[in-house]
Design an enzyme around this catalytic site. Sequence first.
Site, short mmCIF file in Angstrom:
data_model
loop_
_atom_site.label_atom_id
_atom_site.label_comp_id
_atom_site.label_asym_id
_atom_site.label_seq_id
_atom_site.Cartn_x
_atom_site.Cartn_y
_atom_site.Cartn_z
N HIS A 189 3.79 -4.75 9.24
CA HIS A 189 3.65 -4.68 10.69
C HIS A 189 2.30 -5.19 11.18
O HIS A 189 2.10 -5.31 12.39
CB HIS A 189 3.83 -3.22 11.15
N ARG A 231 12.79 4.68 12.82
CA ARG A 231 11.52 5.40 12.73
C ARG A 231 10.64 5.11 13.94
O ARG A 231 11.14 4.72 14.98
CB ARG A 231 10.84 5.03 11.41
N ARG A 234 5.29 11.11 -2.28
CA ARG A 234 4.89 10.87 -0.88
C ARG A 234 6.10 10.98 0.03
O ARG A 234 7.05 10.20 -0.08
CB ARG A 234 4.28 9.48 -0.75
N GLU A 269 12.32 -9.52 2.34
CA GLU A 269 11.57 -8.32 2.73
C GLU A 269 12.46 -7.11 2.49
O GLU A 269 13.63 -7.11 2.87
CB GLU A 269 11.22 -8.43 4.22
N HIS A 287 12.64 -2.61 2.43
CA HIS A 287 12.05 -1.32 2.81
C HIS A 287 12.96 -0.20 2.32
O HIS A 287 14.19 -0.31 2.42
CB HIS A 287 11.88 -1.20 4.32
N LEU A 288 12.37 0.86 1.85
CA LEU A 288 13.13 2.02 1.38
C LEU A 288 13.81 2.74 2.54
O LEU A 288 14.97 3.12 2.45
CB LEU A 288 12.20 2.99 0.64
N SER A 289 13.06 2.97 3.61
CA SER A 289 13.59 3.69 4.76
C SER A 289 14.13 2.69 5.79
O SER A 289 13.83 1.50 5.74
CB SER A 289 12.49 4.55 5.41
N TYR A 318 11.09 8.68 1.83
CA TYR A 318 11.09 7.62 0.82
C TYR A 318 11.86 7.97 -0.46
O TYR A 318 11.98 7.12 -1.33
CB TYR A 318 9.64 7.26 0.46
N ARG A 341 6.94 0.59 13.66
CA ARG A 341 7.53 0.13 12.40
C ARG A 341 8.69 -0.84 12.62
O ARG A 341 9.20 -1.44 11.69
CB ARG A 341 8.01 1.31 11.56
N ASP A 366 0.94 -15.40 6.12
CA ASP A 366 0.46 -16.76 5.87
C ASP A 366 0.47 -17.10 4.38
O ASP A 366 0.79 -18.24 4.01
CB ASP A 366 -0.95 -16.94 6.44
N ASN A 426 7.99 -5.65 -0.62
CA ASN A 426 7.86 -4.46 0.20
C ASN A 426 6.38 -4.35 0.52
O ASN A 426 5.59 -3.85 -0.27
CB ASN A 426 8.35 -3.20 -0.51
N ALA A 431 2.99 -0.84 5.04
CA ALA A 431 2.43 -0.92 6.39
C ALA A 431 1.94 -2.32 6.74
O ALA A 431 1.90 -2.69 7.92
CB ALA A 431 1.29 0.08 6.53
N PRO A 485 0.80 -1.22 0.00
CA PRO A 485 0.00 0.00 0.00
C PRO A 485 0.84 1.28 0.00
O PRO A 485 1.89 1.35 0.63
CB PRO A 485 -0.83 -0.11 1.27
N ASN A 486 0.34 2.24 -0.74
CA ASN A 486 0.87 3.59 -0.84
C ASN A 486 2.17 3.70 -1.63
O ASN A 486 2.68 4.79 -1.85
CB ASN A 486 1.03 4.24 0.54
#
Length: 150
Positions: A79, A106, A17, A97, A99-101, A22, A110, A86, A73, A76, A9-10
């Site tokens: 978390h 943070r 954003r 997995e 993540h950009l940040s 990011y 997170r 599953d 990625n 949200a 998402p996002n």
Amino acid sequence: MTIGVLHGPNLNLLGRREPEVYGRTTLGEIDARLIEVAAELGVAVEAFQSNAEGELIDWIHAQADRVAGFVVNAGAYTHTSVALRDALVGVGRPFVEVHLSNVYAREPFRRRSLLAPVAVGVVTGFGAESYVLGLIGLVRRLREGGSRVE
């Protein structure tokens, strides 16, 4: 060999954003870079983005027989989503997995990943390069015959 790339998402808002968090690289630019790197590695990538948890899960199920593994990625959902975890475990394909940040620098919420304990690796904090590093690591792991968490 084909690798599935899952954007949660996002991530469709990348480039505009919160660029201070990011970066300014768009999702299209990330996908284009992954296609280039995949070609250099002699593999293919197929990417998918959705803001809907069920669509992400359906895509994982649909791709499972077509891909050797996933770069994920989950945004949200990392978390919060037991269902996404599953699905990834259920299809029996290794995943990394990304993540950009740096999620550990943070907000406290997170710092907990439901995916990391079942991933073959986690790459966080390198901006768009996190995806590239995740792809390279996953392909190397698959070529070495390893698909389990160590």
